[in-house]
Each structure stands twice: as structure tokens, then as C-alpha cells.
Design a protein around this motif. Structure first.
Motif, PDB file in Angstrom:
ATOM      1  N   ARG A   1       4.153   8.841  -6.380  1.00 48.68           N
ATOM      2  CA  ARG A   1       3.997   9.149  -7.796  1.00 48.68           C
ATOM      3  C   ARG A   1       5.293   9.740  -8.329  1.00 48.68           C
ATOM      4  O   ARG A   1       6.105  10.288  -7.579  1.00 48.68           O
TER       5      ARG A   1
ATOM      6  N   GLN B   1       0.816  -1.217   0.000  1.00 50.37           N
ATOM      7  CA  GLN B   1       0.000   0.000   0.000  1.00 50.37           C
ATOM      8  C   GLN B   1       0.848   1.265   0.000  1.00 50.37           C
ATOM      9  O   GLN B   1       0.379   2.344  -0.388  1.00 50.37           O
TER      10      GLN B   1
ATOM     11  N   GLU C   1       1.118   2.899  -3.398  1.00 47.92           N
ATOM     12  CA  GLU C   1      -0.082   3.538  -3.925  1.00 47.92           C
ATOM     13  C   GLU C   1      -0.118   5.023  -3.580  1.00 47.92           C
ATOM     14  O   GLU C   1      -0.890   5.782  -4.168  1.00 47.92           O
TER      15      GLU C   1
END
Length: 246
Positions: A136, A130, A133
Motif C-alpha cells: 500500500r 498476489q 495485494e
């Protein structure tokens, strides 16, 4: 409907050929049936290969901020940016052409900063997937020209790229066409700081590698252009030229 023609599809084609493979009433398979199925599968492979090549190339990033001089884009895949100095394109009318000048990976949430875990990326992906996620990768690119109605201009485009436009890597042929002229060198030189020189070096190396003929001959032509551009700054010119690796 009687007499209706079936639409050709891989499934219908395979089913039709499969019928030839079985001998009615016996369940045995003939040599001719084996040949039929072999050619059926071969044809299917050619079909899928042909149509996969016709599919458009996937984009690498999506524009999240733009101006007429530069753009920021979030990559489609984490750490999925092309190398620093790569030529990219975005938009259609006009199609802006830019060079990647910065690559940043960090948190997608401003108030949450990544912390060190003392583990490898592979271990973290297994234990705490996780985490990724919330990360970026963004690229910043300096716009060095644009293409409109098939004509390339090494000028600031009349309009900035639109938000959420997709960013693609320029093909070698597009880089070759764009780098035949050197007017964009002045744009890169005007950025200022060491980043300007690094982009110039990246542009020169790509230009020499993709142009037809001798890379050394291309470098000589570029050297003449740079000598005019930096006629009052010999030290900077020397620093750029000696760091070029062909």
C-alpha cells in the motif's frame, strides 16, 4: 399502461431510432435511415460525454489517521500519490487544506516486509500478482489552513479531518485562491529541518505558477515576505531562493 410516457433513456432512444432504420417488409435500409442512426449515435455520444463530465472527480486517498495539524491517508491506488508538496483537501465543514509532506510505500501487514526478487515490476505482476495485494501507499500531509462557509483561513482547523474521509487534489483555481496570502509560510517554516524548506520551495513554485500575471513579480512579493520571516537567518533564506525553479 396505455398512454403512459416512457422514461427517456439511451436504450429507449436508440431502440426508437433503430425502428426508423429498417423499412418494414423489405429489410432494406434507406439513406434517410442511415442519417437517422448517425444522429442517434451522435446524440448518445454527447449524452454520455456530458454526464461523465458531471460525475464527481475520484478521490486519491482515504484518511487513516488525523490531527488538527496533519493527516495520514492510504492512496486508492498503489503508487497513486500526487507529487510531494501538492495541495490536497479533505472534509466539508470545515474543509482542511494540506500539503503532502511524505509519501511511503510498503507492506500493508506490519509483520511482513517486502523482499527483493531481482525482477522488474512488470515481470512480478505477471508471475506473482498476489505480491502487490499486500502493498500500500500512504501519504502524510501538513495541514496549512481550512475553508469554512466559503471563507479560507490559513489557520489550524477547529476540528481534525474525520477518519475515512476522502482526500482530493486541489484544483488550480483553489490553489490560486489559497496562495494569494502567505501566512501559511510561517506554519511550514515552523516544521523544522530540511523538510520545512522543501515544502516552502514547493509552495512558492506552485504559487508563482498559478497566480495571474508575471511569475517573476509573484516571486518578488514572496521574496519580501520570506525576508521578513527569515530576517535572522540569511543563509536559510538564500538557500531557499536559489533552489526555486520557475
Amino acid at each position: 399502461m396505455p398512454g403512459a410516457t416512457k422514461t427517456w433513456s439511451p436504450r429507449n432512444f436508440y431502440t426508437q431510432q433503430r425502428g426508423k432504420y429498417e423499412i418494414e417488409g423489405s429489410g432494406e435500409r434507406s439513406n434517410s435511415g442511415r442519417r437517422d442512426v448517425f444522429w442517434s449515435l451522435f446524440t448518445l455520444r454527447v449524452f454520455f460525454t456530458k454526464h461523465s463530465l458531471m460525475m464527481p472527480k475520484q478521490y486519491i486517498a482515504e484518511v487513516i489517521e488525523s490531527s488538527t495539524t496533519e493527516l495520514s491517508a492510504q492512496t486508492r491506488v498503489l503508487n497513486g500519490s500526487p507529487p510531494f508538496g501538492s495541495f490536497v483537501k479533505v472534509g466539508t465543514s470545515p474543509m482542511s487544506i494540506a500539503m503532502i509532506c511524505d509519501i511511503i510505500t510498503g507492506s500493508s501487514e506490519p509483520n511482513r516486509q517486502p523482499v527483493a526478487y531481482g525482477k522488474s515490476e512488470e515481470e512480478l505482476r505477471k508471475e506473482q500478482p498476489q505480491i502487490f495485494e499486500l502493498l500500500r501507499t500512504e501519504i502524510r500531509a501538513k495541514i496549512v489552513g481550512y475553508s469554512l462557509d466559503g471563507v479560507i483561513r490559513q489557520l489550524v482547523p477547529p476540528h481534525p479531518p474525520r477518519l475515512h474521509d476522502f482526500v482530493y487534489v486541489c484544483t488550480p483555481e483553489e490553489v490560486q485562491t489559497f496562495t494569494q496570502q502567505y501566512d501559511y509560510f510561517r506554519t511550514l517554516a515552523g516544521i523544522g529541518g530540511s523538510l520545512s524548506d522543501e515544502l516552502l520551495i514547493a509552495a512558492i513554485q506552485q504559487s508563482c505558477s498559478c497566480q495571474s500575471g508575471s511569475a517573476r513579480a509573484c516571486l518578488i512579493r514572496i521574496g519580501k515576505e520570506l525576508s521578513r520571516l527569515f530576517r535572522d537567518d540569511y543563509d536559510r533564506l538564500e538557500s531557499i531562493l536559489k533552489r526555486i525553479v520557475l
